[in-house]
Design a protein around this motif. Structure first.
Motif, short mmCIF file in Angstrom:
data_model
loop_
_atom_site.label_atom_id
_atom_site.label_comp_id
_atom_site.label_asym_id
_atom_site.label_seq_id
_atom_site.Cartn_x
_atom_site.Cartn_y
_atom_site.Cartn_z
N THR A 143 -132.77 -12.32 -23.60
CA THR A 143 -132.39 -11.39 -24.65
C THR A 143 -132.33 -12.07 -26.01
O THR A 143 -132.80 -11.51 -27.02
CB THR A 143 -131.04 -10.75 -24.32
OG1 THR A 143 -131.11 -10.11 -23.03
CG2 THR A 143 -130.66 -9.70 -25.36
N LEU A 144 -131.76 -13.27 -26.06
CA LEU A 144 -131.69 -14.00 -27.33
C LEU A 144 -133.08 -14.34 -27.85
O LEU A 144 -133.35 -14.23 -29.05
CB LEU A 144 -130.86 -15.27 -27.15
CG LEU A 144 -129.37 -15.05 -26.85
CD1 LEU A 144 -128.68 -16.38 -26.57
CD2 LEU A 144 -128.68 -14.35 -28.02
N LEU A 145 -133.96 -14.74 -26.95
CA LEU A 145 -135.34 -15.03 -27.37
C LEU A 145 -136.03 -13.76 -27.86
O LEU A 145 -136.79 -13.80 -28.84
CB LEU A 145 -136.12 -15.66 -26.21
CG LEU A 145 -135.66 -17.05 -25.75
CD1 LEU A 145 -136.40 -17.46 -24.49
CD2 LEU A 145 -135.87 -18.08 -26.85
N ALA A 146 -135.79 -12.65 -27.18
CA ALA A 146 -136.43 -11.39 -27.58
C ALA A 146 -135.90 -10.89 -28.91
O ALA A 146 -136.63 -10.23 -29.66
CB ALA A 146 -136.22 -10.34 -26.49
N CYS A 147 -134.64 -11.20 -29.22
CA CYS A 147 -134.05 -10.73 -30.48
C CYS A 147 -134.49 -11.57 -31.68
O CYS A 147 -134.21 -11.17 -32.82
CB CYS A 147 -132.54 -10.74 -30.38
SG CYS A 147 -131.88 -9.47 -29.28
N VAL A 356 -133.24 4.86 -32.33
CA VAL A 356 -132.75 3.72 -31.55
C VAL A 356 -133.78 3.28 -30.53
O VAL A 356 -134.01 2.08 -30.33
CB VAL A 356 -131.41 4.09 -30.87
CG1 VAL A 356 -130.97 2.99 -29.92
CG2 VAL A 356 -130.33 4.33 -31.92
N VAL A 357 -134.43 4.23 -29.87
CA VAL A 357 -135.44 3.90 -28.86
C VAL A 357 -136.59 3.13 -29.50
O VAL A 357 -137.07 2.12 -28.96
CB VAL A 357 -135.94 5.18 -28.16
CG1 VAL A 357 -137.19 4.89 -27.33
CG2 VAL A 357 -134.84 5.76 -27.27
N GLU A 358 -137.07 3.56 -30.64
CA GLU A 358 -138.18 2.89 -31.31
C GLU A 358 -137.78 1.50 -31.80
O GLU A 358 -138.59 0.58 -31.79
CB GLU A 358 -138.68 3.74 -32.48
CG GLU A 358 -139.38 5.01 -32.05
CD GLU A 358 -140.59 4.72 -31.16
OE1 GLU A 358 -141.32 3.74 -31.44
OE2 GLU A 358 -140.78 5.46 -30.18
N HIS A 359 -136.54 1.35 -32.23
CA HIS A 359 -136.11 0.04 -32.71
C HIS A 359 -135.95 -0.96 -31.56
O HIS A 359 -136.27 -2.15 -31.72
CB HIS A 359 -134.78 0.18 -33.46
CG HIS A 359 -134.32 -1.10 -34.09
ND1 HIS A 359 -134.81 -1.57 -35.30
CD2 HIS A 359 -133.41 -2.03 -33.67
CE1 HIS A 359 -134.22 -2.71 -35.60
NE2 HIS A 359 -133.36 -3.02 -34.63
N LEU A 360 -135.49 -0.50 -30.42
CA LEU A 360 -135.25 -1.41 -29.30
C LEU A 360 -136.46 -1.57 -28.39
O LEU A 360 -136.43 -2.43 -27.50
CB LEU A 360 -134.07 -0.89 -28.46
CG LEU A 360 -132.71 -0.83 -29.17
CD1 LEU A 360 -131.63 -0.37 -28.19
CD2 LEU A 360 -132.33 -2.18 -29.76
N ARG A 361 -137.51 -0.81 -28.61
CA ARG A 361 -138.67 -0.87 -27.72
C ARG A 361 -139.29 -2.28 -27.70
O ARG A 361 -139.50 -2.84 -26.61
CB ARG A 361 -139.72 0.16 -28.13
CG ARG A 361 -140.89 0.25 -27.14
CD ARG A 361 -141.95 1.21 -27.66
NE ARG A 361 -141.39 2.54 -27.92
CZ ARG A 361 -141.21 3.46 -26.98
NH1 ARG A 361 -141.55 3.19 -25.73
NH2 ARG A 361 -140.71 4.63 -27.30
N PRO A 362 -139.62 -2.91 -28.83
CA PRO A 362 -140.22 -4.26 -28.76
C PRO A 362 -139.25 -5.29 -28.17
O PRO A 362 -139.69 -6.22 -27.49
CB PRO A 362 -140.57 -4.57 -30.21
CG PRO A 362 -139.72 -3.66 -31.03
CD PRO A 362 -139.54 -2.43 -30.23
N ILE A 363 -137.96 -5.15 -28.41
CA ILE A 363 -136.99 -6.09 -27.85
C ILE A 363 -136.96 -5.96 -26.34
O ILE A 363 -136.95 -6.97 -25.61
CB ILE A 363 -135.60 -5.85 -28.47
CG1 ILE A 363 -135.63 -6.11 -29.97
CG2 ILE A 363 -134.55 -6.71 -27.78
CD1 ILE A 363 -134.31 -5.84 -30.66
N ARG A 364 -136.95 -4.73 -25.85
CA ARG A 364 -136.92 -4.51 -24.41
C ARG A 364 -138.18 -5.06 -23.74
O ARG A 364 -138.12 -5.67 -22.66
CB ARG A 364 -136.75 -3.02 -24.12
CG ARG A 364 -136.61 -2.69 -22.65
CD ARG A 364 -136.30 -1.22 -22.44
NE ARG A 364 -137.30 -0.35 -23.03
CZ ARG A 364 -137.14 0.33 -24.15
NH1 ARG A 364 -136.01 0.24 -24.82
NH2 ARG A 364 -138.10 1.11 -24.63
N GLU A 365 -139.31 -4.88 -24.38
CA GLU A 365 -140.56 -5.40 -23.82
C GLU A 365 -140.56 -6.92 -23.79
O GLU A 365 -141.04 -7.53 -22.82
CB GLU A 365 -141.75 -4.88 -24.63
CG GLU A 365 -141.96 -3.37 -24.51
CD GLU A 365 -143.07 -2.88 -25.43
OE1 GLU A 365 -143.58 -3.71 -26.23
OE2 GLU A 365 -143.42 -1.68 -25.36
N GLN A 366 -140.02 -7.56 -24.82
CA GLN A 366 -139.96 -9.02 -24.84
C GLN A 366 -138.98 -9.55 -23.78
O GLN A 366 -139.20 -10.62 -23.20
CB GLN A 366 -139.54 -9.50 -26.23
CG GLN A 366 -140.64 -9.43 -27.27
CD GLN A 366 -141.79 -10.37 -26.93
OE1 GLN A 366 -141.60 -11.52 -26.54
NE2 GLN A 366 -143.01 -9.86 -27.08
#
Length: 516
Positions: A143-147, A356-366
């Motif tokens: 999660t930290l790397l994805a953020c 919120v979904v659009e903002h967190l989409r790339p983080i969730r994928e990473q």
């Protein structure tokens, strides 16, 4: 060494020269009066570590609001270093990301020296499941790397991989008093949840101070609920520097007091969004699916007014959604409210969920990407641990030398050791304490008086456990007269009520003396 009278006269003379001179003179006099081990030092001379690391350079950073500004002058002699730790309790939620992790990424991209530690040693202060803890460590790292935490720019590692944390924690625990730890409120809050409270839950703020001081951190981003723990780290740094010489900077807390730190629970807007929330619908996790995020936001608690306004005092639920919407879109709160002027609460929840979904989409994928490549993630954490271990080992070697630990040929500087308290006066002990002490000192005699027998050790009376007969006088024990117990007996009598042909038996208990 100055006497108190000379100290008072010196300060009175210097007071005429201005407040700055008074402050400098007082600090200098206090150092030479109460710290004999440092009296031979030149006032204002930085430590050897500060000279090697170039600690005289000033570094002013524009980001973040810091408290305890009095430490800024002290920290200008040290290179700016930011440290922050986070417990591996699974996936981060939206409040963690907006209020903390995104701030770390901003400091990292501003070319600050940032160290991020996954503090797994702190997690075992509460009951835990080992397989779940191991999985949470990897999830937190992913999660930290994805953020946006970049291992090439920052230092990312797991706390237990650097053994110096636990060793330095023991050293600092020898400088900490129990009354000082008893002032911290979080122990009382967490101990209510446990039947048997572990010692680690009581002393873990000392480990937190060790995490900060081990890397000579000057700034620590924390929440408002962690201020007292930062004050403990400052307290320990002052104690150590005053006793063994200037070694550590007094850290400064960076508190995010903006709207990003005020992300509230979706089910109870009166408190912040938390990982310990019992209701899973109250938090938005970064790993949640789009459908789950939409469902949670649609069921968020609001009020009966359909208009969209921002008033945290009176409309906490709607204001929380407005704040989240502004944070994930980068817009101001005023702009968000103006754009939602024609929407009611139900339609506005759909708009917030979509943002919120659009903002967190790339983080969730990473996050999913890093979790599938666990070996690479382990390698990155090991590289970060080795980088942290080098600095931690250097700091701990300096600490051991100053404390006199180990077998180095160099003799450390002497320090003033306060004398121990005198032994308590027996004559001033209360009668109840003396009585209890006498009873505890002769337990066999007490048993003989109370029960008519004594617990004799093996070998008989007057003989030690090794079989040697000891020459000790036999105590004259008065004969104990044992009273016979009173056993009740039952007698029966027959009574007849008026107007009735039936008789009834009435029991009557009378005491009778029965000797055994």
């Amino acid at each position: 060494m100055f006497r108190f009278g000379k100290l008072h006269r010196s300060l009175s003379k210097v007071a005429k020269k201005g407040q700055t001179a008074v402050y400098s003179q007082r600090r200098c006099i206090q150092a030479r009066s109460f710290l004999p081990g440092l009296a031979s030092r030149t006032a204002g001379t930085p430590s050897a570590t500060a000279q090697v690391t170039g600690g005289n350079k000033q570094h002013v950073h524009p980001h973040g609001n810091s408290v305890n500004s009095g430490h800024e002058e002290h920290n200008t002699r040290w290179p700016r270093k930011v440290f922050s730790g986070i417990q591996p309790t699974g996936s981060l939620h939206l409040g963690n990301y907006l209020g903390a992790v995104r701030k770390w990424v901003q400091l990292q991209n501003a070319r600050d020296d940032v160290t991020v530690c996954i503090v797994d040693l702190h997690s075992i202060t509460m009951p835990h499941n080992p397989p779940l803890l191991r999985e949470n460590i990897f999830t937190m790292a992913a999660t930290l790397l994805a953020c946006g935490i970049d291992p090439t720019k920052s230092t990312l590692f797991v706390q237990s991989a650097v053994a110096e944390h636990a060793e330095f924690n023991w050293i600092l625990s020898s400088l900490t008093t129990m009354p000082r730890l008893a002032q911290l409120p979080q122990f009382r809050e967490k101990s209510r949840l446990l039947k048997d409270v572990p010692l680690g839950l009581y002393v873990y703020p000392v480990l937190q101070a060790a995490d900060i001081m081990l890397y000579k951190s000057t700034h620590v981003p924390v929440g408002a609920d962690q201020i007292q723990h930062i004050q403990l780290a400052q307290h320990l740094a002052r104690i150590y520097n005053g006793r063994y010489g200037e070694t550590f900077p007094v850290c400064t807390a960076i508190i995010e007091d903006g709207d990003a730190s005020r992300v509230l629970s979706l089910r109870d807007p009166s408190k912040k969004m938390s990982k310990s929330e019992a209701n899973p619908k109250a938090t938005i996790n970064l790993c949640d699916s789009p459908d789950l995020i939409t469902q949670k936001i649609k069921k968020a608690v609001t009020d009966f007014t359909s208009d969209i306004t921002y008033n945290p005092g009176k409309r906490a639920g709607v204001s929380n959604l407005v704040n989240i919407h502004a944070q994930v879109t980068g817009q101001s709160i005023k702009t968000v409210v103006n754009e939602a002027a024609t929407l009611d609460t139900a339609k506005y929840k759909d708009r917030v969920a979509e943002a919120v979904v659009e903002h967190l989409r790339p983080i969730r994928e990473q996050i999913h990407h890093h979790m599938t490549k666990r070996n690479e993630m382990i390698y990155l954490l090991e590289v970060g641990a080795e980088k942290a271990r080098q600095q931690a080992r250097q700091t701990l070697n300096d600490v051991k030398q100053r404390l006199g630990l180990g077998t180095s040929a160099n003799i450390p500087a002497a320090v003033h050791v306060a004398p121990l308290l005198p032994a308590p006066d027996i004559s001033k002990t209360s009668a109840s304490r003396r009585m209890s002490k006498d009873f505890d000192g002769n337990v066999h005699e007490r048993h003989e008086r109370m029960y008519g027998f004594g617990d004799q050790p093996s070998g008989g009376a007057g003989q030690s456990a090794t079989g040697e007969v000891a020459d000790m006088p036999q105590a004259v024990v008065p004969r104990v007269i044992r009273r016979a117990p009173i056993v009740p007996t039952q007698s029966m009598r027959v009574e007849k009520q008026l107007g009735s042909t039936r008789t009834r038996h009435v029991s009557r208990w009378t005491p009778a003396m029965l000797r055994i």
